[in-house]
Each structure stands twice: as C-alpha cells, then as structure tokens.
Design an enzyme around this catalytic site. Structure first.
Site: not given
Ligand code: ADP
Length: 161
Positions: A17, A128
C-alpha cells in the site's frame, strides 16, 4: 489542484500500500488515503486503528491526507470534489474485481476515472490478510509492514504468552 483518492480497507497498511501511496503522491498534488467501511470484510482493526497506522506510515509524506468513510465511494468523491480513484493491481486475480468496480463507479458518475498502478514486484504477493496470518503466529513482519506500524500489529494480533 490534482487530487486523487486511494480507497481500501488497510487492515493493516502494508509496504505494498505504502509504495502505491508514495508513487501516487509524486503524481498528484494531494492524495487522500481513505479507509472505507466494507460490509463484506470482517476487519481485525477498528477504523480508528487503521487510520492511526496509516498516519504513522505516511508521516514523512507532506501531501497525503488520511480519512475514512462509510459512504459509497462515488458519493464520498462527489462530496469532496475528487475525480480520480487510485487502485493498486497485484495479480491477474485482482483485475476482474477491480475492472468491475471501475466500470460501476464510472457508470455512477461519468466524471470519475480509476487509475491503476502496478504493484512493485517485491510486493506482488503481499496482502493485509497475509500480514494478519503471519502476525497471529509470531512471524517476522520486517519488510512487509512499515517498521513503525509493526508494534501496532503485534499488539493487536500476536497471542500473548
Ligand atoms: P488487501 O486487503 O487485499 O490488502 P485493501 O482493500 O486494503 O486490500 O487494498 C486497497 C488497495 O490497495 C487496492 O487497490 C489493492 O489492490 C491495493 N493493494 C493491496 N496490496 C497491494 C500490494 N501489495 N501492491 C499493490 N497494491 C496493493
């Protein structure tokens, strides 16, 4: 002023993120990182805890604002006069869902565009949920979560001995 919103659960924020936030902050004047309430996800951290971790992780980036909302994303954007959504893409598996959401948001408001940023290769496996799983069993979080955020994650998730 070019403003974008980066929405997500951030349960907790990961280095994947943070990489997207840093890169977006170089392109836009202001990036709003918004913790969205998502009824289909059972989150480990409260909205306030997730915002605290995001504030800690982004404290050195001047043009980032941390916010939260339980509105529809499109309504949040209309209320705040923001037209651009940033999304991160990891694998092909992210694409189908994100494509559907981007079309749905554009259908709701034709002025809204979704921009996708590819994950950095070192974070392509990182989510996450992986962080939560590792923390619960006392795994090493260095490199996966911003260093200042690691204590918050262990405090909440690591079983007390
Ligand atoms: P997650 O629970 O799958 O980590 P979130 O809802 O918190 O996802 O993700 C928010 C945004 O960040 C989404 O656009 C997701 O695709 C993106 N994202 C999550 N992890 C990564 C990563 N490792 N690299 C790039 N983008 C990410």
């Amino acid at each position: 002023m070019k403003i974008a919103v980066y929405p997500g659960s951030f349960d907790p924020v990961t280095n994947g993120h943070l990489d997207i936030i840093r890169r977006a902050a170089r392109i836009f004047d202001t990036v709003i990182v918004a913790v969205f309430y998502n009824s289909s996800k059972k989150c480990a951290f409260s909205i306030d805890e997730r915002m605290d971790m995001l504030r800690t992780a982004t404290k050195d980036i001047d043009n980032v604002i941390i916010d939260s909302s339980d509105n529809l994303l499109v309504h949040y954007m209309e209320n705040n006069d923001v037209k651009v959504i940033i999304k991160g893409l990891r694998m092909v598996s992210d694409f189908e869902y994100e494509f559907q959401m981007a079309l749905a948001n554009h259908q709701q408001n034709k002025d809204i565009e979704t921009l996708f940023m590819m994950t950095a290769s070192e974070y392509s496996h990182l989510s996450s949920s992986l962080v939560r799983e590792l923390a619960t069993y006392g795994g090493n979080l260095i490199g996966l979560v911003p260093n200042d955020v690691i204590p918050y994650v262990y405090e909440k998730l690591q079983p007390k001995k």
